[in-house]
Design a protein around this motif. Structure first.
Motif, PDB file in Angstrom:
ATOM      1  N   ASN A  14      15.630   2.186  -2.932  1.00  0.00           N
ATOM      2  CA  ASN A  14      16.217   2.149  -4.120  1.00  0.00           C
ATOM      3  C   ASN A  14      14.862   2.727  -5.324  1.00  0.00           C
ATOM      4  N   GLU A  15      14.231   3.600  -4.693  1.00  0.00           N
ATOM      5  CA  GLU A  15      13.296   4.197  -5.533  1.00  0.00           C
ATOM      6  C   GLU A  15      13.642   4.713  -6.888  1.00  0.00           C
ATOM      7  N   ASN A  16      14.814   4.965  -7.142  1.00  0.00           N
ATOM      8  CA  ASN A  16      15.188   5.741  -8.295  1.00  0.00           C
ATOM      9  C   ASN A  16      15.178   4.911  -9.147  1.00  0.00           C
ATOM     10  N   LEU A  17      15.493   3.215  -9.106  1.00  0.00           N
ATOM     11  CA  LEU A  17      15.423   2.208  -9.902  1.00  0.00           C
ATOM     12  C   LEU A  17      14.052   1.964 -10.340  1.00  0.00           C
ATOM     13  N   TRP A  18      13.322   1.751  -9.349  1.00  0.00           N
ATOM     14  CA  TRP A  18      11.753   1.541  -9.856  1.00  0.00           C
ATOM     15  C   TRP A  18      11.182   2.511 -10.641  1.00  0.00           C
ATOM     16  N   LYS A  19      11.535   4.082 -10.339  1.00  0.00           N
ATOM     17  CA  LYS A  19      10.778   4.987 -10.968  1.00  0.00           C
ATOM     18  C   LYS A  19      11.437   5.082 -12.398  1.00  0.00           C
ATOM     19  N   ASP A  20      12.583   4.618 -12.573  1.00  0.00           N
ATOM     20  CA  ASP A  20      13.325   4.701 -13.923  1.00  0.00           C
ATOM     21  C   ASP A  20      12.239   3.660 -14.816  1.00  0.00           C
ATOM     22  N   LEU A  21      12.165   2.432 -14.009  1.00  0.00           N
ATOM     23  CA  LEU A  21      11.304   1.313 -14.913  1.00  0.00           C
ATOM     24  C   LEU A  21       9.971   1.803 -14.911  1.00  0.00           C
ATOM     25  N   LEU A  22       9.393   2.419 -14.139  1.00  0.00           N
ATOM     26  CA  LEU A  22       7.973   2.994 -14.339  1.00  0.00           C
ATOM     27  C   LEU A  22       7.955   3.973 -15.435  1.00  0.00           C
ATOM     28  N   HIS A  23       8.783   4.735 -15.659  1.00  0.00           N
ATOM     29  CA  HIS A  23       8.743   5.730 -16.646  1.00  0.00           C
ATOM     30  C   HIS A  23       8.966   5.034 -17.953  1.00  0.00           C
ATOM     31  N   THR A  24       9.465   3.802 -18.029  1.00  0.00           N
ATOM     32  CA  THR A  24       9.688   3.109 -19.356  1.00  0.00           C
ATOM     33  C   THR A  24       8.220   2.756 -19.478  1.00  0.00           C
ATOM     34  N   ILE A  25       7.711   2.044 -18.352  1.00  0.00           N
ATOM     35  CA  ILE A  25       6.492   1.313 -18.602  1.00  0.00           C
ATOM     36  C   ILE A  25       5.508   2.273 -18.978  1.00  0.00           C
ATOM     37  N   LEU A  26       5.295   3.510 -18.689  1.00  0.00           N
ATOM     38  CA  LEU A  26       4.274   4.458 -18.826  1.00  0.00           C
ATOM     39  C   LEU A  26       4.459   4.848 -20.393  1.00  0.00           C
ATOM     40  N   ARG A  43       0.947  -1.303   0.138  1.00  0.00           N
ATOM     41  CA  ARG A  43      -0.008   0.071   0.114  1.00  0.00           C
ATOM     42  C   ARG A  43       0.889   1.286   0.077  1.00  0.00           C
ATOM     43  N   SER A  44       1.990   1.240   0.647  1.00  0.00           N
ATOM     44  CA  SER A  44       2.758   2.386   0.922  1.00  0.00           C
ATOM     45  C   SER A  44       3.602   2.588  -0.374  1.00  0.00           C
ATOM     46  N   TRP A  45       3.761   1.480  -1.134  1.00  0.00           N
ATOM     47  CA  TRP A  45       4.565   1.585  -2.443  1.00  0.00           C
ATOM     48  C   TRP A  45       3.630   2.117  -3.691  1.00  0.00           C
ATOM     49  N   ALA A  46       2.141   1.493  -3.402  1.00  0.00           N
ATOM     50  CA  ALA A  46       1.092   1.998  -4.261  1.00  0.00           C
ATOM     51  C   ALA A  46       0.839   3.468  -4.392  1.00  0.00           C
ATOM     52  N   ILE A  47       0.955   4.051  -3.199  1.00  0.00           N
ATOM     53  CA  ILE A  47       0.922   5.711  -2.791  1.00  0.00           C
ATOM     54  C   ILE A  47       1.878   6.104  -3.640  1.00  0.00           C
ATOM     55  N   ASP A  48       3.170   5.559  -3.444  1.00  0.00           N
ATOM     56  CA  ASP A  48       4.391   6.363  -4.078  1.00  0.00           C
ATOM     57  C   ASP A  48       4.364   6.195  -5.546  1.00  0.00           C
ATOM     58  N   VAL A  49       3.858   5.057  -6.070  1.00  0.00           N
ATOM     59  CA  VAL A  49       3.924   4.782  -7.577  1.00  0.00           C
ATOM     60  C   VAL A  49       2.760   5.689  -8.209  1.00  0.00           C
ATOM     61  N   ILE A  50       1.694   5.870  -7.552  1.00  0.00           N
ATOM     62  CA  ILE A  50       0.515   6.674  -8.135  1.00  0.00           C
ATOM     63  C   ILE A  50       1.177   8.426  -8.175  1.00  0.00           C
ATOM     64  N   SER A  51       1.815   8.742  -7.206  1.00  0.00           N
ATOM     65  CA  SER A  51       2.249   9.844  -7.061  1.00  0.00           C
ATOM     66  C   SER A  51       3.100  10.292  -8.067  1.00  0.00           C
ATOM     67  N   GLU A  52       4.085   9.296  -8.304  1.00  0.00           N
ATOM     68  CA  GLU A  52       4.965   9.418  -9.233  1.00  0.00           C
ATOM     69  C   GLU A  52       4.449   9.188 -10.935  1.00  0.00           C
ATOM     70  N   ILE A  53       3.690   8.593 -10.876  1.00  0.00           N
ATOM     71  CA  ILE A  53       2.760   8.405 -12.437  1.00  0.00           C
ATOM     72  C   ILE A  53       2.228   9.941 -12.655  1.00  0.00           C
ATOM     73  N   ASN A  54       1.536  10.403 -11.622  1.00  0.00           N
ATOM     74  CA  ASN A  54       0.727  11.777 -12.220  1.00  0.00           C
ATOM     75  C   ASN A  54       1.982  12.861 -12.070  1.00  0.00           C
ATOM     76  N   LEU A  55       3.152  12.700 -11.345  1.00  0.00           N
ATOM     77  CA  LEU A  55       4.007  14.118 -11.687  1.00  0.00           C
ATOM     78  C   LEU A  55       4.635  13.833 -12.941  1.00  0.00           C
ATOM     79  N   TYR A  56       4.956  12.442 -13.476  1.00  0.00           N
ATOM     80  CA  TYR A  56       5.532  12.343 -14.858  1.00  0.00           C
ATOM     81  C   TYR A  56       4.678  12.686 -15.784  1.00  0.00           C
ATOM     82  N   LEU A  57       3.545  12.423 -15.691  1.00  0.00           N
ATOM     83  CA  LEU A  57       2.380  12.747 -16.779  1.00  0.00           C
ATOM     84  C   LEU A  57       2.012  14.364 -17.046  1.00  0.00           C
TER      85      LEU A  57
END
Length: 256
Positions: free
Chosen positions: A133-145, A9-23
């Motif tokens: 290591n959030e910088n690693l999964w954020k880079d992957l998230l950007h690729t996924i998007l 749940r903690s990670w999901a909140i961070d993922v959602i925040s990062e998606i909205n920032l990136y988009l």
């Protein structure tokens, strides 16, 4: 100093925040993200951890994502099956599974889901490594998007997003509010019908395990009529709304 438990749940909140920032400053087909943290706990399991929207107002759902920590395999059968059910509820024909280390995009072709794309690029193996290591999964998230947006824009994933799912929130309210009264009604009818009583007992013997109970355990007997009430109410509502399109017992298995 208390230790913070960084979980799904903690990670999901961070993922959602990062998606909205990136988009935020992009004119893409994919516009925003939201999640189950905005839905009351007793209904949250109806929805994926992350919802991808076509609009900034978060009304048209394009896709759902299921998130897990690295200790859950991306091939976990229960994870995949629950994601399929939720995709059907959302009227979508695709979903993404992501356990930090790996991500997989499933797309529906006909009546079956198959993998369209896999992403494997992070060397993380435990949940304790995720936050640091959030910088690693954020880079992957950007690729996924980026890939996901391309799939939508090029028509490789057909759009079937809908805001109709939002009405289900109210339906679940009604189901939850009427379980006790429905169970009492069934109990009264059993008193005058031995046949009905036997039919319910047979149903419980064959179906209790499907809802996480044991038909042989005395402690689970109290759940028999409330569970049957959930089945009856859920089946009734979904048949009215979706015209028998969904197997309501499978949907109930997700929300119980």
């Amino acid at each position: 100093m208390p230790q913070i438990n960084y979980n799904e749940r903690s990670w999901a909140i961070d993922v959602i925040s990062e998606i909205n920032l990136y988009l935020a400053n992009k004119s893409w087909h994919v516009k925003s993200a939201g999640g189950e943290n905005t839905i009351r706990n007793e209904k949250s399991s109806l929805f994926p951890d992350v919802l991808i929207f076509k609009d900034s107002a978060k009304k048209i759902i394009l896709q759902g994502w299921e998130l897990k920590m690295p200790d859950t395999p991306i091939t976990d059968t229960e994870l995949i099956n629950n994601a399929k059910i939720k995709s059907e509820i959302l009227h979508n024909n695709s979903f993404i599974l992501w356990n930090v280390t790996s991500a997989v995009l499933y797309v529906k072709n006909g009546n079956t889901y198959s993998i369209l794309k896999s992403w494997d690029s992070i060397d993380l193996h435990s949940r304790s490594e995720v936050k640091e290591n959030e910088n690693l999964w954020k880079d992957l998230l950007h690729t996924i998007l980026k890939d996901l947006n391309d799939y939508f824009e090029h028509g490789e994933i057909t759009e079937s997003g809908s805001s109709e799912i939002l009405a289900i929130d109210k339906i679940i309210d009604i189901v939850l509010e009427n379980i006790d009264s429905t169970a009492e009604n069934i109990k009264e009818n059993i008193k005058s019908s031995a046949v009905l009583d036997a039919q319910i007992d047979n149903w419980w013997l064959s179906s209790a395990a499907e809802y996480g109970f044991s038909s042989q355990a005395k402690k689970d007997v109290k759940h028999k009529l409330p569970t049957l009430s959930k089945v009856i109410l859920t089946d009734w509502f979904f048949k009215i709304i979706f015209g028998n399109k969904f197997n309501s017992s499978k949907i109930l298995h997700v929300i119980v």
